[in-house]
Design an enzyme around this catalytic site. Structure first.
Site, PDB file in Angstrom:
ATOM      1  N   ARG A   1       0.852  -1.187   0.000  1.00 40.71           N
ATOM      2  CA  ARG A   1       0.000   0.000   0.000  1.00 40.71           C
ATOM      3  C   ARG A   1       0.884   1.232   0.000  1.00 40.71           C
ATOM      4  NH1 ARG A   1      -4.091  -2.290  -1.582  1.00 40.71           N
ATOM      5  NH2 ARG A   1      -5.982  -2.681  -0.370  1.00 40.71           N
TER       6      ARG A   1
ATOM      7  N   GLU B   1      -3.686   8.280  -4.374  1.00 43.22           N
ATOM      8  CA  GLU B   1      -4.004   7.739  -5.703  1.00 43.22           C
ATOM      9  C   GLU B   1      -5.283   8.378  -6.225  1.00 43.22           C
ATOM     10  OE1 GLU B   1      -4.029   3.439  -5.469  1.00 43.22           O
ATOM     11  OE2 GLU B   1      -2.040   3.384  -4.578  1.00 43.22           O
TER      12      GLU B   1
ATOM     13  N   HIS C   1      -1.404   1.243  -9.765  1.00 41.50           N
ATOM     14  CA  HIS C   1      -2.129   0.288  -8.921  1.00 41.50           C
ATOM     15  C   HIS C   1      -2.905  -0.721  -9.780  1.00 41.50           C
ATOM     16  CE1 HIS C   1      -4.054  -0.268  -4.669  1.00 41.50           C
ATOM     17  NE2 HIS C   1      -3.838  -1.416  -5.274  1.00 41.50           N
TER      18      HIS C   1
END
Length: 335
Positions: free
Chosen positions: A246, A277, A296
């Site tokens: 993460r 993000e 991601h």
């Protein structure tokens, strides 16, 4: 024997095609409704449906919506997360309900993330960026490359994803160091050459002995910024840093500094996740030649969310029969 009824409320969109496997729900299991924001509960009909449901299927959403569901579902008996990381869902209200079972998608994304990990190792060891640049200039220039065989992979956060990386690293002939909250769990693991426990000291020792540093920890209150300036400065010169965990596990500002530090150069960073993000277009990471960046999506196969819903359907069957659910999560621990 009688099957317990499963009345399911879903956080997500009815139009989401990855919910297709719900067509295979067992008898006495039904999807009663979908919600996508806390405001949906203002409608009396939604409130009535939620009050009758005993199962909650969560897609990534706001903490506010998680709390709205908890408040509207007095009969809630089980929560399932479509993702492996439960960090978006953990609220004080959820933590106050330790008796409420929660399960997740653990294991579904491990092999694709391990493949990405090895791709990243290869990207830097075989100097892929320079090869491409030379190719674009029609330039024949031999480069000296490094082998992964004999190199050390250090894995911070040695859970299901971390171990999947170790399986592939070991196949390449790499030495495996593993860091985790409970290192004693590595005692009989044939993949692990050395195990490290939690804390900054252990992470610095791991970093100092590692060529490819893989971060695969869950995001919890105790792991936020676990990779700080001190850990980064402990990395070997030319080590490669890979984050498939993460974004907030890393102090991103410190990482940007470490990548540009002339005194102590990191070899490179492969980053699939970021503190915020989407990553700001202003971030220096985009243009840094030492960075391999993906938005991601390292585990985003064509069917990754459908697979997760299929796992939920299997768990519904276990729930109805009163059997032990797969992938039970310790909400307080955060994974």
């Amino acid at each position: 024997s009688m099957r317990r009824a499963a009345r399911i409320l879903i956080v997500g969109s009815r139009a989401d095609p990855s919910f297709a496997p719900l067509a295979k729900l067992p008898a006495a299991a039904e999807v009663c409704g979908y919600v996508s924001s806390a405001a949906d509960f203002a409608a009396p009909e939604t409130e009535r449906i939620a009050a009758e449901c005993n199962v909650l299927l969560l897609s990534p959403c706001s903490k506010e919506l998680v709390n709205a569901c908890l408040a509207a579902m007095p009969n809630l008996a089980w929560i399932h997360s479509r993702t492996a990381g439960i960090d978006p869902f953990v609220t004080p209200e959820l933590l106050a309900r330790p008796e409420l079972p929660m399960t997740n998608a653990k294991g579904l994304f491990s092999s694709s993330l391990a493949e990405y990990c090895m791709f990243a190792c290869g990207w830097f060891s075989k100097r892929a960026r320079e090869l491409r640049e030379n190719q674009a200039k029609n330039q024949w220039q031999k480069l000296t490359v490094t082998e992964l065989r004999g190199a050390t992979m250090g894995i911070a956060g040695y859970g299901d994803i971390g171990r999947a990386c170790a399986v592939l690293g070991k196949a390449y002939g790499m030495k495996i160091l593993a860091q985790r909250r409970r290192p004693e769990l590595c005692a009989d693991d044939p993949l692990v050459d050395e195990a490290f426990g939690p804390g900054e000291e252990a992470l610095c020792r791991l970093a100092a002995n590692t060529d490819y540093f893989v971060l695969a920890a869950p995001l919890t209150a105790s792991t936020k910024h676990m990779i700080n300036a001190r850990v980064l400065s402990s990395l070997k010169p030319n080590a490669v840093f890979i984050n498939i965990g993460r974004g907030p596990l890393v102090d991103e500002e410190a990482l940007c500094g470490a990548l540009e530090d002339p005194e102590h150069p990191i070899g490179g960073a492969a980053l699939d996740v970021f503190e915020t993000e989407p990553l700001s277009s202003e971030s220096p990471l985009w243009q840094n030649p030492k960075v391999l960046l993906s938005p991601h999506c390292a585990d985003q196969t064509a069917t990754f969310m459908e697979d997760s819903v299929s796992l939920f359907v299997e768990n519904v069957d276990l729930f109805q029969r009163g059997e032990t659910l797969k992938n039970r999560v310790d909400v307080a621990a955060g994974y």
